[in-house]
Scaffold this motif. Structure first.
Motif, mmCIF file in Angstrom:
data_model
loop_
_atom_site.group_PDB
_atom_site.id
_atom_site.type_symbol
_atom_site.label_atom_id
_atom_site.label_comp_id
_atom_site.label_asym_id
_atom_site.label_seq_id
_atom_site.Cartn_x
_atom_site.Cartn_y
_atom_site.Cartn_z
ATOM 1 N N ASP A 140 48.073 32.927 32.729
ATOM 2 C CA ASP A 140 48.305 31.304 32.554
ATOM 3 C C ASP A 140 47.528 30.808 33.979
ATOM 4 O OD1 ASP A 140 49.984 31.705 34.928
ATOM 5 O OD2 ASP A 140 51.754 30.877 33.839
ATOM 6 N N CYS A 141 47.451 29.520 34.112
ATOM 7 C CA CYS A 141 46.636 28.741 35.156
ATOM 8 C C CYS A 141 46.809 29.296 36.607
ATOM 9 C CB CYS A 141 46.716 27.235 35.217
ATOM 10 S SG CYS A 141 48.124 26.714 35.534
ATOM 11 N N SER A 142 48.265 29.285 36.881
ATOM 12 C CA SER A 142 48.737 29.789 38.334
ATOM 13 C C SER A 142 48.720 31.274 38.424
ATOM 14 C CB SER A 142 50.323 29.385 38.580
ATOM 15 O OG SER A 142 51.195 29.322 37.412
ATOM 16 N N GLY A 143 49.332 31.915 37.422
ATOM 17 C CA GLY A 143 49.295 33.345 37.519
ATOM 18 C C GLY A 143 47.945 34.092 37.550
ATOM 19 N N PHE A 144 46.719 33.354 37.053
ATOM 20 C CA PHE A 144 45.536 33.969 37.331
ATOM 21 C C PHE A 144 45.104 33.437 38.695
ATOM 22 C CE2 PHE A 144 40.905 32.406 36.652
ATOM 23 C CZ PHE A 144 40.256 33.848 36.776
ATOM 24 N N MET A 145 45.331 32.517 39.447
ATOM 25 C CA MET A 145 45.129 32.334 40.895
ATOM 26 C C MET A 145 45.826 33.252 41.612
ATOM 27 S SD MET A 145 42.947 29.568 40.807
ATOM 28 C CE MET A 145 42.569 30.392 39.357
ATOM 29 N N GLN A 146 47.105 33.459 41.491
ATOM 30 C CA GLN A 146 47.979 34.444 42.124
ATOM 31 C C GLN A 146 47.205 36.032 42.124
ATOM 32 O OE1 GLN A 146 51.790 35.887 40.733
ATOM 33 N NE2 GLN A 146 52.546 35.482 42.522
ATOM 34 N N TYR A 147 46.783 36.296 40.685
ATOM 35 C CA TYR A 147 46.101 37.602 40.610
ATOM 36 C C TYR A 147 44.921 37.742 41.464
ATOM 37 C CZ TYR A 147 44.882 41.765 38.072
ATOM 38 O OH TYR A 147 44.641 43.164 37.804
ATOM 39 N N VAL A 148 43.983 36.793 41.207
ATOM 40 C CA VAL A 148 42.790 36.889 42.106
ATOM 41 C C VAL A 148 42.766 37.122 43.709
ATOM 42 C CG1 VAL A 148 40.723 35.825 42.519
ATOM 43 C CG2 VAL A 148 41.277 35.662 40.363
ATOM 44 N N TYR A 149 43.599 36.471 44.039
ATOM 45 C CA TYR A 149 43.955 36.245 45.668
ATOM 46 C C TYR A 149 44.658 37.586 45.747
ATOM 47 C CZ TYR A 149 41.531 32.206 47.167
ATOM 48 O OH TYR A 149 40.535 31.265 47.596
ATOM 49 N N ALA A 150 45.535 37.956 45.047
ATOM 50 C CA ALA A 150 46.422 39.376 45.362
ATOM 51 C C ALA A 150 45.315 40.396 45.517
ATOM 52 C CB ALA A 150 47.361 39.630 44.483
ATOM 53 N N HIS A 151 44.165 40.324 44.784
ATOM 54 C CA HIS A 151 43.398 41.538 44.754
ATOM 55 C C HIS A 151 42.701 41.592 46.292
ATOM 56 C CE1 HIS A 151 39.839 44.259 43.585
ATOM 57 N NE2 HIS A 151 39.064 43.385 44.162
ATOM 58 N N PHE A 152 42.798 40.701 46.964
ATOM 59 C CA PHE A 152 41.960 40.392 48.373
ATOM 60 C C PHE A 152 43.196 40.567 49.273
ATOM 61 C CE2 PHE A 152 39.080 38.451 45.516
ATOM 62 C CZ PHE A 152 37.850 39.092 45.840
ATOM 63 N N GLY A 153 44.506 40.965 49.002
ATOM 64 C CA GLY A 153 45.586 40.900 49.985
ATOM 65 C C GLY A 153 46.156 39.542 50.494
ATOM 66 N N VAL A 154 45.715 38.778 49.778
ATOM 67 C CA VAL A 154 46.277 37.326 50.084
ATOM 68 C C VAL A 154 47.459 36.931 49.004
ATOM 69 C CG1 VAL A 154 45.820 34.916 50.184
ATOM 70 C CG2 VAL A 154 44.054 36.689 50.967
ATOM 71 N N SER A 155 48.599 36.672 49.676
ATOM 72 C CA SER A 155 49.670 36.451 48.952
ATOM 73 C C SER A 155 49.992 34.899 48.672
ATOM 74 C CB SER A 155 50.881 37.323 49.312
ATOM 75 O OG SER A 155 52.125 36.937 48.558
ATOM 76 N N ILE A 156 50.194 34.546 47.578
ATOM 77 C CA ILE A 156 50.494 33.219 47.232
ATOM 78 C C ILE A 156 51.552 32.938 46.155
ATOM 79 C CG2 ILE A 156 48.207 32.097 47.797
ATOM 80 C CD1 ILE A 156 47.651 31.913 45.073
ATOM 81 N N SER A 157 52.248 32.006 46.072
ATOM 82 C CA SER A 157 53.339 31.949 45.307
ATOM 83 C C SER A 157 52.966 31.873 43.617
ATOM 84 C CB SER A 157 54.282 30.712 45.560
ATOM 85 O OG SER A 157 53.595 29.569 45.550
#
Length: 367
Positions: free
Chosen positions: A279-296
Motif C-alpha cells: 500500500d502507499c505507506s508500506g511502500f515508502m517504509q519498505y524502500v527506506y528500510a532497505h537503506f537502514g532508515v526506519s520510518i513509521s
C-alpha cells in the motif's frame, strides 16, 4: 479607348477583391470551427481527466479508511482476547477465594462443634470455666487471639472476594463494550467495501473516457516518459547500495529513487508492506528500510517523520502527502521532473505520475 481600358482594369480588380473575400470567408469559418472543435475536445478531455482524478482520490480515501478500520478491528480483537483471558483468571481467583473462605468457615465451625461437644457452647463458657485469675487471663488472651484471627481471615477473604467480583463485573462490562465496538467496526468495513465496489465501476468508466481523448490532448504522459528516462539514468549511475541499519546522513537521493523504481508494476493491496504487494505507506517504509532508515508504518504517522520541505524545494526521495491535515490519505515519493512514484490504490500498480493533482498537502525529508 484609354478610358475604357482603365475602366475594365478597375472592374476586374473590384471583382477579384470580392472573389478573394468570398473565398476567405469559408476558410476563416473552417479554421474557426476547427479551433472551436479543438477547444471543445480539450474541455471534454479536461473534464474527463478531472472526473477520473476525483474518483482516483475517492478510492485512495477509501483504501485509507479501510486500512484504518481493519487496524481498529484487529486491535479490538486483541483487546477482546486479553479481556477474556483476564476474565478467566479472575473467575479462578474468585473460586480460590471462595474455597479459602469455605475452609476457614469449616475450621471455625469445627472449633465451635468441638467446644460444644466438650460442653462449651461459646467463648464465654471457656472463660467461666477458668481456674483462677491467671487461668482466666490466659484463656481470655487465647480467646481474643482466636476471635481476632477468625475475624481477620474472614474479613480479608471476604474483601478479596468482593474486590474480585467487582473486577469481574467491570471486565464483563468492558468485554460487552469491546464486542459492540468490534461489531460496529465490521459493519463500517462492510459498508466501505460496498462503496469501493461502486467506485471501482466509476474508475473503469472514467479511464475509458480519458483514454478516448488521450490521442487528442497531451495528458502528461510525455512528462512521465521523460521522468522514466531520467530514472533509468539514475539507475545506471548509482552504485549498488549496501543497507546500514543505522541509516546514513550521506544517503543518495538517486539511490533511493533508483531502488524504488525496481517495484514499478507491483500491485497495490491495502495493509501490504512488500515486496509482492504494497500500500502507499508500506511502500515508502519498505524502500527506506532497505537503506537502514526506519520510518513509521502509516500515512498518518509518516507525515510527522523527518523535516518539512516546501513544494518549491522538493528533491528526489522526499515523501509527499495528499489529502487534508486531518486526513492525509495518500503518500508517494518525489522523483524529480515534477513527478512522483507511488502505490496509488486498489486495482492499480506502483507507477510514476505527474505531480498535477489538486490535493497536494505537504512534504517531508527523511535521511
Amino acid at each position: 479607348m484609354r478610358k475604357r481600358i482603365m475602366s475594365l482594369i478597375i472592374t476586374i480588380g473590384f471583382v477579384a477583391t470580392i472573389s478573394m473575400q468570398v473565398m476567405a470567408n469559408p476558410l476563416s469559418d473552417k479554421l474557426s470551427n476547427q479551433k472551436s472543435q479543438l477547444e471543445s475536445q480539450k474541455n471534454a478531455y479536461k473534464k474527463a481527466q478531472s472526473n477520473n482524478e476525483s474518483i482516483e482520490v475517492s478510492i485512495e480515501k477509501l483504501d485509507s479508511d479501510i486500512e484504518k478500520m481493519y487496524a481498529q478491528v484487529d486491535k479490538t480483537k486483541v483487546k477482546v482476547g486479553e479481556t477474556e483471558k483476564q476474565i478467566v483468571k479472575t473467575t479462578k481467583d474468585i473460586q480460590v477465594a471462595q474455597d479459602n473462605i469455605k475452609k476457614e468457615q469449616d475450621l471455625y465451625d469445627l472449633r465451635m462443634r468441638s467446644m460444644y461437644m466438650n460442653g462449651v457452647d461459646n467463648y464465654v463458657e471457656v472463660l467461666l470455666d477458668s481456674e483462677g485469675i491467671e487461668d482466666f487471663i490466659s484463656r481470655a488472651e487465647t480467646v481474643k487471639t482466636i476471635v481476632q484471627y477468625d475475624n481477620k481471615i474472614v474479613a480479608e477473604l471476604t474483601a478479596k472476594k468482593s474486590e474480585v467480583e467487582n473486577q469481574k463485573v467491570a471486565l464483563e462490562t468492558e468485554k460487552t463494550k469491546i464486542l459492540l465496538l468490534k461489531a460496529d467496526n465490521e459493519a463500517k468495513l462492510a459498508k466501505l467495501k460496498d462503496t469501493k465496489k461502486d467506485q471501482s465501476v466509476l474508475v473503469l468508466e472514467a479511464a475509458k473516457q480519458e483514454k478516448s481523448y488521450s490521442g487528442n490532448v497531451n495528458n502528461g504522459q510525455a512528462t512521465v516518459d521523460a521522468t522514466m528516462k531520467q530514472i533509468q539514468q539514475m539507475k545506471d549511475s548509482v552504485p549498488k547500495y549496501t543497507a546500514s541499519r543505522g541509516g546514513s546522513s550521506s544517503l543518495s537521493s538517486n539511490a533511493v529513487v533508483a531502488y524504488a523504481s525496481n517495484f514499478l508494476g507491483t500491485p497495490y493491496v491495502w495493509g501490504a508492506s512488500g515486496p509482492q504487494f504494497f500500500d502507499c505507506s508500506g511502500f515508502m517504509q519498505y524502500v527506506y528500510a532497505h537503506f537502514g532508515v526506519s520510518i513509521s508504518r502509516t500515512t498518518f504517522t509518516q507525515i510527522n517523520e523527518g523535516t518539512y520541505v516546501a513544494r518549491e524545494n522538493l528533491q528526489p526521495g522526499d515523501l509527499i502527502f495528499f489529502g487534508t491535515q486531518s486526513n492525509p490519505h495518500h503518500v508517494g515519493m518525489y522523483v524529480g521532473n515534477n513527478s512522483y512514484i507511488h502505490a496509488p490504490r486498489t486495482g492499480d500498480v506502483i507507477k510514476i505520475s505527474a505531480l498535477t493533482r489538486g490535493d497536494y498537502l505537504t512534504a517531508r525529508r527523511v535521511k
